[in-house]
Design an enzyme around this catalytic site. Structure first.
Site, PDB file in Angstrom:
ATOM      1  N   THR A 126      -2.389  -2.809  -8.353  1.00 32.03           N
ATOM      2  CA  THR A 126      -2.036  -3.464  -7.087  1.00 32.03           C
ATOM      3  C   THR A 126      -2.865  -4.730  -6.851  1.00 32.03           C
ATOM      4  OG1 THR A 126      -2.159  -3.173  -4.681  1.00 32.03           O
ATOM      5  CG2 THR A 126      -3.664  -1.856  -5.977  1.00 32.03           C
ATOM      6  N   ASP A 127      -2.319  -5.644  -6.052  1.00 32.72           N
ATOM      7  CA  ASP A 127      -3.082  -6.844  -5.673  1.00 32.72           C
ATOM      8  C   ASP A 127      -4.298  -6.497  -4.816  1.00 32.72           C
ATOM      9  OD1 ASP A 127      -1.747  -6.132  -3.316  1.00 32.72           O
ATOM     10  OD2 ASP A 127      -0.901  -8.127  -2.944  1.00 32.72           O
ATOM     11  N   GLU A 128      -4.291  -5.283  -4.214  1.00 32.79           N
ATOM     12  CA  GLU A 128      -5.381  -4.938  -3.296  1.00 32.79           C
ATOM     13  C   GLU A 128      -6.733  -4.818  -4.001  1.00 32.79           C
ATOM     14  OE1 GLU A 128      -4.661  -2.091  -0.283  1.00 32.79           O
ATOM     15  OE2 GLU A 128      -2.625  -2.795   0.080  1.00 32.79           O
ATOM     16  N   TYR A 151      -8.635   3.338  -0.997  1.00 30.51           N
ATOM     17  CA  TYR A 151      -7.455   3.252  -1.873  1.00 30.51           C
ATOM     18  C   TYR A 151      -7.647   2.171  -2.931  1.00 30.51           C
ATOM     19  CZ  TYR A 151      -2.956   1.443  -3.477  1.00 30.51           C
ATOM     20  OH  TYR A 151      -1.938   0.958  -4.265  1.00 30.51           O
ATOM     21  N   LYS A 155      -8.004   2.292  -7.101  1.00 32.51           N
ATOM     22  CA  LYS A 155      -7.120   1.588  -8.042  1.00 32.51           C
ATOM     23  C   LYS A 155      -7.962   0.668  -8.954  1.00 32.51           C
ATOM     24  CE  LYS A 155      -3.163   1.747  -8.168  1.00 32.51           C
ATOM     25  NZ  LYS A 155      -2.224   2.682  -8.852  1.00 32.51           N
TER      26      LYS A 155
HETATM   27  P1  NAD Z   1       4.428   6.626  -3.469  1.00 38.71           P
HETATM   28  O1  NAD Z   1       3.317   7.177  -2.647  1.00 38.71           O
HETATM   29  O2  NAD Z   1       5.739   6.380  -2.844  1.00 38.71           O
HETATM   30  O3  NAD Z   1       4.681   7.602  -4.713  1.00 38.71           O
HETATM   31  C1  NAD Z   1       3.639   8.162  -5.460  1.00 38.71           C
HETATM   32  C2  NAD Z   1       4.238   9.277  -6.323  1.00 38.71           C
HETATM   33  O4  NAD Z   1       3.178   9.804  -7.137  1.00 38.71           O
HETATM   34  C3  NAD Z   1       4.804  10.458  -5.517  1.00 38.71           C
HETATM   35  O5  NAD Z   1       6.055  10.833  -6.033  1.00 38.71           O
HETATM   36  C4  NAD Z   1       3.766  11.555  -5.708  1.00 38.71           C
HETATM   37  O6  NAD Z   1       4.328  12.857  -5.646  1.00 38.71           O
HETATM   38  C5  NAD Z   1       3.240  11.229  -7.102  1.00 38.71           C
HETATM   39  N1  NAD Z   1       1.884  11.752  -7.351  1.00 38.71           N
HETATM   40  C6  NAD Z   1       0.818  11.630  -6.522  1.00 38.71           C
HETATM   41  N2  NAD Z   1      -0.247  12.245  -7.083  1.00 38.71           N
HETATM   42  C7  NAD Z   1       0.171  12.738  -8.292  1.00 38.71           C
HETATM   43  C8  NAD Z   1      -0.478  13.450  -9.340  1.00 38.71           C
HETATM   44  N3  NAD Z   1      -1.783  13.798  -9.260  1.00 38.71           N
HETATM   45  N4  NAD Z   1       0.243  13.788 -10.427  1.00 38.71           N
HETATM   46  C9  NAD Z   1       1.574  13.454 -10.511  1.00 38.71           C
HETATM   47  N5  NAD Z   1       2.218  12.794  -9.539  1.00 38.71           N
HETATM   48  C10 NAD Z   1       1.529  12.427  -8.447  1.00 38.71           C
HETATM   49  O7  NAD Z   1       3.846   5.307  -4.141  1.00 38.71           O
HETATM   50  P2  NAD Z   1       4.594   3.940  -4.511  1.00 38.71           P
HETATM   51  O8  NAD Z   1       4.573   3.055  -3.342  1.00 38.71           O
HETATM   52  O9  NAD Z   1       5.865   4.249  -5.197  1.00 38.71           O
HETATM   53  O10 NAD Z   1       3.545   3.332  -5.554  1.00 38.71           O
HETATM   54  C11 NAD Z   1       3.651   3.636  -6.944  1.00 38.71           C
HETATM   55  C12 NAD Z   1       2.526   2.949  -7.686  1.00 38.71           C
HETATM   56  O11 NAD Z   1       2.608   1.544  -7.499  1.00 38.71           O
HETATM   57  C13 NAD Z   1       1.123   3.352  -7.205  1.00 38.71           C
HETATM   58  O12 NAD Z   1       0.275   3.436  -8.328  1.00 38.71           O
HETATM   59  C14 NAD Z   1       0.691   2.199  -6.300  1.00 38.71           C
HETATM   60  O13 NAD Z   1      -0.709   2.069  -6.308  1.00 38.71           O
HETATM   61  C15 NAD Z   1       1.374   1.044  -6.986  1.00 38.71           C
HETATM   62  N6  NAD Z   1       1.728  -0.096  -6.126  1.00 38.71           N
HETATM   63  C16 NAD Z   1       2.452   0.106  -4.975  1.00 38.71           C
HETATM   64  C17 NAD Z   1       2.834  -0.996  -4.208  1.00 38.71           C
HETATM   65  C18 NAD Z   1       3.634  -0.834  -2.929  1.00 38.71           C
HETATM   66  O14 NAD Z   1       3.815  -1.815  -2.208  1.00 38.71           O
HETATM   67  N7  NAD Z   1       4.143   0.352  -2.618  1.00 38.71           N
HETATM   68  C19 NAD Z   1       2.471  -2.292  -4.614  1.00 38.71           C
HETATM   69  C20 NAD Z   1       1.721  -2.447  -5.790  1.00 38.71           C
HETATM   70  C21 NAD Z   1       1.384  -1.337  -6.536  1.00 38.71           C
HETATM   71  O1  DAU Z   2      -0.325  -4.880  -1.574  1.00 34.75           O
HETATM   72  C1  DAU Z   2       0.131  -3.776  -2.299  1.00 34.75           C
HETATM   73  C2  DAU Z   2      -0.102  -2.527  -1.490  1.00 34.75           C
HETATM   74  O2  DAU Z   2       0.852  -2.570  -0.425  1.00 34.75           O
HETATM   75  C3  DAU Z   2       0.051  -1.242  -2.297  1.00 34.75           C
HETATM   76  O3  DAU Z   2      -0.944  -1.202  -3.284  1.00 34.75           O
HETATM   77  C4  DAU Z   2      -0.065  -0.016  -1.392  1.00 34.75           C
HETATM   78  O4  DAU Z   2       0.200   1.160  -2.123  1.00 34.75           O
HETATM   79  C5  DAU Z   2       0.977  -0.135  -0.278  1.00 34.75           C
HETATM   80  O5  DAU Z   2       0.825   0.935   0.621  1.00 34.75           O
HETATM   81  C6  DAU Z   2       0.806  -1.463   0.459  1.00 34.75           C
HETATM   82  O6  DAU Z   2      -0.437  -1.486   1.200  1.00 34.75           O
HETATM   83  P1  DAU Z   2      -0.531  -2.118   2.675  1.00 34.75           P
HETATM   84  O7  DAU Z   2      -1.693  -1.509   3.340  1.00 34.75           O
HETATM   85  O8  DAU Z   2      -0.450  -3.586   2.640  1.00 34.75           O
HETATM   86  O9  DAU Z   2       0.869  -1.570   3.275  1.00 34.75           O
HETATM   87  P2  DAU Z   2       1.237  -0.950   4.710  1.00 34.75           P
HETATM   88  O10 DAU Z   2       2.729  -0.851   4.737  1.00 34.75           O
HETATM   89  O11 DAU Z   2       0.450   0.261   5.019  1.00 34.75           O
HETATM   90  O12 DAU Z   2       0.804  -2.102   5.701  1.00 34.75           O
HETATM   91  C7  DAU Z   2       1.320  -3.412   5.592  1.00 34.75           C
HETATM   92  C8  DAU Z   2       0.655  -4.257   6.674  1.00 34.75           C
HETATM   93  O13 DAU Z   2       1.119  -3.813   7.959  1.00 34.75           O
HETATM   94  C9  DAU Z   2      -0.841  -4.118   6.705  1.00 34.75           C
HETATM   95  O14 DAU Z   2      -1.423  -5.367   7.032  1.00 34.75           O
HETATM   96  C10 DAU Z   2      -1.115  -3.117   7.808  1.00 34.75           C
HETATM   97  C11 DAU Z   2       0.027  -3.354   8.776  1.00 34.75           C
HETATM   98  N1  DAU Z   2       0.507  -2.173   9.525  1.00 34.75           N
HETATM   99  C12 DAU Z   2       0.859  -1.075   8.811  1.00 34.75           C
HETATM  100  C13 DAU Z   2       1.325   0.053   9.461  1.00 34.75           C
HETATM  101  C14 DAU Z   2       1.687   1.304   8.691  1.00 34.75           C
HETATM  102  C15 DAU Z   2       0.647  -2.239  10.891  1.00 34.75           C
HETATM  103  O15 DAU Z   2       0.353  -3.264  11.530  1.00 34.75           O
HETATM  104  N2  DAU Z   2       1.118  -1.132  11.551  1.00 34.75           N
HETATM  105  C16 DAU Z   2       1.443   0.019  10.894  1.00 34.75           C
HETATM  106  O16 DAU Z   2       1.840   1.019  11.546  1.00 34.75           O
END
Ligand code: NAD
Ligand code: DAU
Length: 338
Positions: A126-128, A151, A155
């Site tokens: 992730t970019d985070e 988190y 990562k």
């Molecule tokens: P998500 O939370 O929707 O899904 C995570 C999945 O992993 C779930 O199906 C969960 O059951 C499974 N899981 C959790 N722990 C596990 C374990 N110990 N063994 C097997 N399975 C397990 O997450 P997402 O948003 O789909 O993100 C997927 C990946 O992409 C993550 O690694 C996250 O860090 C990365 N990522 C997410 C975003 C985003 O914006 N959502 C952006 C950049 C990177």
């Molecule tokens: O940047 C990539 C990341 O994006 C991934 O690695 C993470 O898995 C994914 O959860 C996401 O992280 P963020 O923290 O950026 O996403 P979130 O949707 O939780 O929040 C997006 C922005 O909105 C953040 O600045 C916090 C804000 N927010 C979020 C929630 C849930 C609010 O203001 N109110 C809210 O209720």
């Protein structure tokens, strides 16, 4: 090619599996997912029932014997690791499961794949991990890691382990770092589906702090294509950044969403800020463009409209995932912030 996809019942994994099986007739996929609160097996039930190139296994990426068996029994060519605890707010409440899955689980997967001599391993990060930006500039692959939440620290820990596996063992690992995804199947604890759900129910939309934090939004299919390109064309040991070229403040995302669903801005409520809240993310993905031919395809407004249409049409899915553990977590979270 036979791929072990982990975390395939989550948001991005589900979209990735659908896209890859749809566009590669010679690929087959085993999906290893623990089914935490964020994993929903029903997301891919049609494939389980009708697609011989898809297999589901419920299990933990931390389970060494299971992963060793899966890699050998299925003669896996490549691993794509999506499995993670993914929500920043949850990591603030309790970092432990984040370390267990995101660090120890990722290392276990890499170690098993190393011992089984798996040919390719894509670790989805992730970019985070880069921390936060000021008002200008973008993250490149050379930006130092400076994670600010449990988190993102977990990562970053896995990213460093992947780097060490490459340097020490010449393990064929590649790392992707992407910005904020949105699209179908995203669990409604994340900004866009949560705000959609609350708006539909005429509930308050909790915007953290001043609402001016900036995220670089990418439609999930574009991220999945980036992971696919990394898998098929990337250089071993390399990190690739992916982003959507779509910087938006949170308040602007929420206002656009409200206008799409036809609800008033009076539903917006500013609440206490997230501790350690990163101010701005923006990705320089020129390396992925140059080496892999990557470019995001969907403008944010179009992607958001498409995403809202999916949530409107999939009320049953939303009801399903809102039950049990998720609801308890959100209730406590709101109580603490009120
Ligand atoms: P998500 O939370 O929707 O899904 C995570 C999945 O992993 C779930 O199906 C969960 O059951 C499974 N899981 C959790 N722990 C596990 C374990 N110990 N063994 C097997 N399975 C397990 O997450 P997402 O948003 O789909 O993100 C997927 C990946 O992409 C993550 O690694 C996250 O860090 C990365 N990522 C997410 C975003 C985003 O914006 N959502 C952006 C950049 C990177
Ligand atoms: O940047 C990539 C990341 O994006 C991934 O690695 C993470 O898995 C994914 O959860 C996401 O992280 P963020 O923290 O950026 O996403 P979130 O949707 O939780 O929040 C997006 C922005 O909105 C953040 O600045 C916090 C804000 N927010 C979020 C929630 C849930 C609010 O203001 N109110 C809210 O209720």
């Amino acid at each position: 090619m036979k791929i072990l996809v982990t975390g395939g019942c989550g948001f991005i994994g589900t979209n990735f599996i659908r896209l890859m099986l749809g566009s590669h007739p010679d690929w087959s996929i085993i999906n290893l997912d623990k089914l935490t609160y964020a994993g929903n097996r029903l997301n891919l039930l049609d494939l389980e029932e009708n697609e011989p190139r898809y297999d589901f296994v419920q299990g933990d990426i931390c389970d060494r014997d299971l992963v060793m068996d899966l890699l050998a029994d299925h003669k896996v060519d490549a691993v794509v690791n999506f499995a993670a605890e993914s929500h920043v707010d949850r990591s603030i409440n309790d970092p432990s499961p984040f370390v267990a899955t995101n660090v120890a689980g990722a290392q276990n997967l890499m170690e098993c794949a190393r011992q089984r001599r798996t040919e390719r391993f894509v670790h989805v990060s992730t970019d985070e991990v880069y921390g936060t930006l000021g008002p200008s500039g973008k993250f490149t692959e050379d930006t130092p890691l400076a994670p600010n939440s449990p988190y993102s620290a977990s990562k970053a820990g896995a990213d460093l382990m992947a780097r060490a596996y490459f340097e020490t063992y010449h393990f064929p690992v590649l790392i992707t770092r992407c910005s904020n995804n949105y699209g179908p199947y995203q669990f409604p604890e994340k900004l866009i589906p949560l705000m959609f759900l609350n708006a539909k129910a005429n509930k308050q939309l909790p915007v953290y702090g001043d609402g001016l934090n900036v995220r670089d939004w990418i439609f999930v299919d574009d991220h999945c294509r980036g992971v696919e390109l990394t898998l098929t064309k990337g250089r071993e040991g390399q990190v690739y950044n992916f982003g959507g070229n779509a910087e938006e403040t949170n308040i602007s995302v929420v206002r656009t969403l409200l206008s799409i669903v036809g609800k008033p801005e009076s539903l917006i409520t500013y609440v206490t800020d997230r501790p350690g809240h990163d101010k701005r993310y923006a990705m320089d993905f020129s390396l992925a463009h140059k080496e892999l031919g990557f470019a995001p395809t969907l403008p944010f407004d179009e992607g958001l409209t498409r995403t809202i249409a999916w949530y409107e049409a999939n009320g049953t899915w939303l009801e399903q995932v809102q039950s049990g553990e998720y609801r308890n977590f959100m209730d406590t979270w709101y109580e603490e912030r009120a």
